[in-house]
Enzyme design. Structure first.
Site, PDB file in Angstrom:
ATOM      1  N   HIS A 139       0.807  -1.215   0.000  1.00  0.00           N
ATOM      2  CA  HIS A 139       0.000   0.000   0.000  1.00  0.00           C
ATOM      3  C   HIS A 139       0.838   1.262   0.000  1.00  0.00           C
ATOM      4  CE1 HIS A 139       1.335  -0.410   4.063  1.00  0.00           C
ATOM      5  NE2 HIS A 139       0.951   0.812   4.331  1.00  0.00           N
ATOM      6  N   CYS A 140       2.159   1.148   0.174  1.00  0.00           N
ATOM      7  CA  CYS A 140       2.983   2.351   0.357  1.00  0.00           C
ATOM      8  C   CYS A 140       3.939   2.628  -0.795  1.00  0.00           C
ATOM      9  CB  CYS A 140       3.789   2.239   1.666  1.00  0.00           C
ATOM     10  SG  CYS A 140       2.815   2.452   3.160  1.00  0.00           S
ATOM     11  N   ILE A 141       4.916   1.755  -0.992  1.00  0.00           N
ATOM     12  CA  ILE A 141       6.018   2.077  -1.901  1.00  0.00           C
ATOM     13  C   ILE A 141       5.554   2.316  -3.336  1.00  0.00           C
ATOM     14  CG2 ILE A 141       8.229   1.275  -2.819  1.00  0.00           C
ATOM     15  CD1 ILE A 141       8.727  -0.119  -0.205  1.00  0.00           C
ATOM     16  N   ASP A 169       2.796   5.872  -2.650  1.00  0.00           N
ATOM     17  CA  ASP A 169       3.102   7.162  -2.029  1.00  0.00           C
ATOM     18  C   ASP A 169       3.932   8.101  -2.901  1.00  0.00           C
ATOM     19  OD1 ASP A 169       1.749   5.961  -0.036  1.00  0.00           O
ATOM     20  OD2 ASP A 169       3.398   5.861   1.392  1.00  0.00           O
TER      21      ASP A 169
END
Length: 432
Positions: free
Chosen positions: A271-273, A276
């Site tokens: 969900h991040c790298i 974002d």
């Protein structure tokens, strides 16, 4: 607003916390708040999720089992689909999804949650956004939605930002071990937010604004994404030159300063790298017209990796006089990282999708996942038997969960492609 009053309720543990969103972010902070002695109301629109949590079942991937057991055992947690509990809360946390759609941030969940908070929020409460997003979201997107309920930020309620920093599957750091970066819209908001998180974590690091806190979270994940891209491209260059990238990384990592170890793989997921840094590049182009070139290039490199893995698979099969089309390929692990049951942005799934499109006969095994959707078709996981392993023309280790007995897989399999260097150099094993 009486700031000292709410700080007093935090100090004597009489405060109530409402957490909107009970995914792994929201549930983790809710559990930590309950463990700290606060009353907690977990709110989510997913009825089956809420029913599972209310029954004491851990139905959220990425949450530590010990943390869940400790939080539930406090007896201070309730779970509901109804938002009216917001009115009783001193602290309201927003832990809702902030995905990217068509390369643009989708803040619809933040906007909807803001409207809901504004409808029920009591004067004097503190609202904190924890969702990862671009600088300015708290003040420019969330705040106006809350204020539609009639209360004014900085006058009738407090507002702050503090991004979650959880690393699912990482057992080295507990929730309390990970410092919190906190920024408020004014000194009062920042002070109360710091007082709240000081009950949950060992270190709270205040910054001057919500925007600074929002940018800090983007920097953390962009840093990782850029360095992963660096070693991913290194892996491709080393392969062309007959050099092991793993040996090179091991050698470079002996330097006691100036180098941090990152490892290549089939791509980036979660969900991040993958998500974002897109907020950063999107905002830079929107607000200044300036591209964030390094980040965009790194994103392109990482996006190439699933295709590169498939090309390596094709090369290996070609050495055995086989084509990808019609070959039996067993994929081990489909989640985005080891020992986490999360498929979001999984590079392993992208590899499988590309193999299926080339008419490979793909089966998979993953202890966390029963089925995977590929171009509208559901692939069901298979039991990892010796027959399944031996029957495969190639076994691709994509996500090496600790439950896998990879030494046994190598003994039984004909050819193994290890995209994560989980096995290392061995007869019958080709490493990325």
């Amino acid at each position: 607003m009486n700031v000292e009053e709410i700080k007093g309720r935090l100090a004597d543990r009489s405060a109530t916390v409402a957490v909107i969103g009970q995914g792994y972010v929201g549930l983790s902070v809710a559990l930590a708040a309950a463990k700290a002695g606060l009353r907690v109301i977990g709110i989510d629109t997913n009825r089956s999720l809420i029913e599972g949590l209310a029954d004491g079942r851990l139905v959220v991937a990425g949450v530590r089992e010990d943390a869940f057991a400790e939080g539930i055992a406090t007896g201070r947690m309730t779970f509901t689909t109804q938002p009216d509990g917001i009115g009783a809360a001193d602290i309201v946390l927003l832990c809702v999804p902030t995905p990217v759609r068509d390369h643009n941030p989708d803040l619809s969940a933040v906007e909807e949650a803001g409207l809901t908070v504004g409808e029920y929020l009591s004067p004097g409460a503190l609202v904190i956004l924890e969702s990862t997003t671009y600088p300015g979201t708290t003040e420019q997107v969330l705040c106006p939605q809350i204020e539609k309920g009639g209360l004014a930020a900085g006058v009738d309620f407090l507002l702050a930002y503090s991004a979650e920093r959880i690393d699912p599957g990482n057992t080295a750091f507990t929730f309390a071990d990970i410092p919190r970066v906190v920024g408020g819209i004014d000194p009062a908001s920042s002070a109360v937010a710091q007082a709240f998180y000081a009950l949950l974590v060992d270190v709270v690091h205040p910054v001057s604004s919500c925007r600074a806190a929002e940018m800090a979270k983007l920097l953390e994940n962009t840093y990782r994404m850029v360095n992963i891209a660096l070693v991913n491209e290194l892996a491709m260059v080393c392969s062309d030159q007959g050099i092991s990238p793993w040996e090179v990384i091991d050698a470079a990592a002996t330097k006691p300063f100036g180098f941090e170890r990152f490892l290549p793989g089939p791509g980036v997921g979660g969900h991040c790298i993958p998500i974002d840094p897109t907020y950063l590049t999107w905002q830079s182009r929107r607000d200044t017209g300036r591209p964030y070139r390094l980040v965009e290039l790194a994103n392109d490199i990482n996006a190439e990796m699933p295709g590169y893995v498939v090309s390596r698979v094709a090369e290996i099969l070609n050495e055995e006089s086989r084509a990808v089309k019609g070959s039996k390929i067993l994929a081990l692990g489909v989640t985005y990282k080891p020992d986490v049951g999360d498929l979001r942005e999984s590079a392993a799934v992208q590899v499988i999708r590309r193999l299926v499109r080339q008419d490979a006969q793909v089966t998979f095994h993953d202890p966390f996942i029963d089925e995977v959707e590929v171009d509208g078709v559901i692939l069901h996981g298979s039991e990892l038997t010796d027959e399944l392993i031996a029957d495969a023309d190639l076994v691709a280790v994509l996500t090496p969960h600790s439950a896998f007995d990879l030494d046994h897989v190598v003994e039984v399999a004909g050819t193994v492609f290890d995209a994560r260097n989980a096995i290392g150099a061995a007869p019958g094993v080709v490493v990325l």
